[in-house]
Scaffold this motif. Structure first.
Motif, PDB file in Angstrom:
ATOM      1  N   ARG A 107       0.827  -1.205   0.000  1.00 34.01           N
ATOM      2  CA  ARG A 107       0.000   0.000   0.000  1.00 34.01           C
ATOM      3  C   ARG A 107       0.872   1.271   0.000  1.00 34.01           C
ATOM      4  O   ARG A 107       0.595   2.224  -0.727  1.00 34.01           O
ATOM      5  N   GLU A 111       0.814   4.031  -2.876  1.00 32.97           N
ATOM      6  CA  GLU A 111       0.516   5.446  -2.620  1.00 32.97           C
ATOM      7  C   GLU A 111       1.613   6.335  -3.208  1.00 32.97           C
ATOM      8  O   GLU A 111       1.327   7.380  -3.801  1.00 32.97           O
ATOM      9  N   ASP A 115       0.706   8.994  -6.150  1.00 32.29           N
ATOM     10  CA  ASP A 115       1.044  10.395  -5.868  1.00 32.29           C
ATOM     11  C   ASP A 115       1.945  10.959  -6.967  1.00 32.29           C
ATOM     12  O   ASP A 115       1.908  12.154  -7.271  1.00 32.29           O
ATOM     13  N   PRO A 149      -4.165   1.678  -2.566  1.00 34.39           N
ATOM     14  CA  PRO A 149      -3.774   2.988  -2.037  1.00 34.39           C
ATOM     15  C   PRO A 149      -4.974   3.844  -1.651  1.00 34.39           C
ATOM     16  O   PRO A 149      -6.049   3.719  -2.258  1.00 34.39           O
TER      17      PRO A 149
END
Ligand code: PGA
Length: 247
Positions: A107, A111, A115, A149
């Motif tokens: 995760r 992320e 991002d 995420p």
């Protein structure tokens, strides 16, 4: 939703292997599905250069969760983007097994990827013992809850269901089992991210080859494939791209 044929070269390929990319593009200049290859990190930049302006997307097989720093041997999402990657596979069972990657780590990596504007391909799948014990849905349910995420959308998340026992073995679940799992995953995603779930591509992976691709792609909620061994040869991967384009 545009379906996705994704190839994972794993730890295979040198510069000479880029001839397969040229052959793939010559035979499949404009497929009806998305076409992605994830070579080893050493080949990402050259493959991305070869693919520029074509229908082929290029991705990575892993990334680090941190943006930079003292992490010898690791590769950041910014480096992947700079090399030309648009996607990154995360939590493949070989990394979960070989490197002890947990849902929490997967995760964190996912992320970092989203991002940075990369598409995260999050892999989940049960072992043979879990399958035989009837625990498949419990295992993959908890993997998906723990691995996807925050801020996941149809545009930045792809989920790959890959039963560990089907990877590289020539064995696959029955079409009914694949149907049950993929519809379960769609429902689980709905619970996690609401309406965005309808557009998240849910790939099947594990011994996909030209001879079984058409049947697998006809299963509801199978939105493409993550292909290992059969992605190494342009003719095989191209046949899978054709099967998905026709589905
Ligand atoms: P395989 O691998 O197609 O060689 O079974 C699939 C995968 O690990 O993504």
């Amino acid at each position: 939703m545009k379906k996705l044929a994704a190839g994972n070269w794993k730890m295979n390929g040198t510069r000479a292997s880029l001839a397969e990319v040229a052959a793939l593009l010559a035979a499949h200049p404009a497929p009806a599905c998305e076409m992605l290859l994830c070579p080893p990190a050493t080949l990402i930049a050259q493959m991305a250069d070869a693919a520029r302006g074509s229908a082929l997307l290029v991705g990575a097989q892993d990334c680090h969760a941190k943006p930079q720093g003292a992490h010898t041997g690791d590769i950041s999402v910014a480096m992947l983007k700079d090399a030309g990657a648009t996607h990154v596979i995360l939590g493949h069972s070989e990394r979960r097994t070989d490197r002890g990657e947990t849902d929490e780590l997967v995760r964190a990596k996912a992320e970092a990827a989203v991002d940075a504007g990369l598409v995260a391909i999050v892999c989940i799948g049960e072992t043979e013992a879990e399958h035989d014990a009837g625990k498949t849905l419990a295992v993959i349910g908890s993997q998906i809850d723990g691995s996807i995420p925050g801020g996941a959308t149809a545009a930045n998340l792809v989920v790959a269901y890959e039963p560990v026992w089907a990877i590289g073995t020539g064995r696959t679940p029955t079409l009914a089992e694949i149907a049950e799992v993929h519809s379960f995953l769609r429902g689980r995603l709905r619970g996690l991210i609401g309406d965005e779930a309808e557009g998240v591509r849910i790939l099947y992976g594990g011994s996909v080859k030209p001879s079984n691709a058409g049947d697998i792609f006809a299963v509801p909620h199978v939105d493409g494939a993550l292909v290992g061994g059969a992605s190494l040869k342009a003719a095989d991967f191209g046949a899978i791209v054709d099967a998905l384009s026709a589905a």
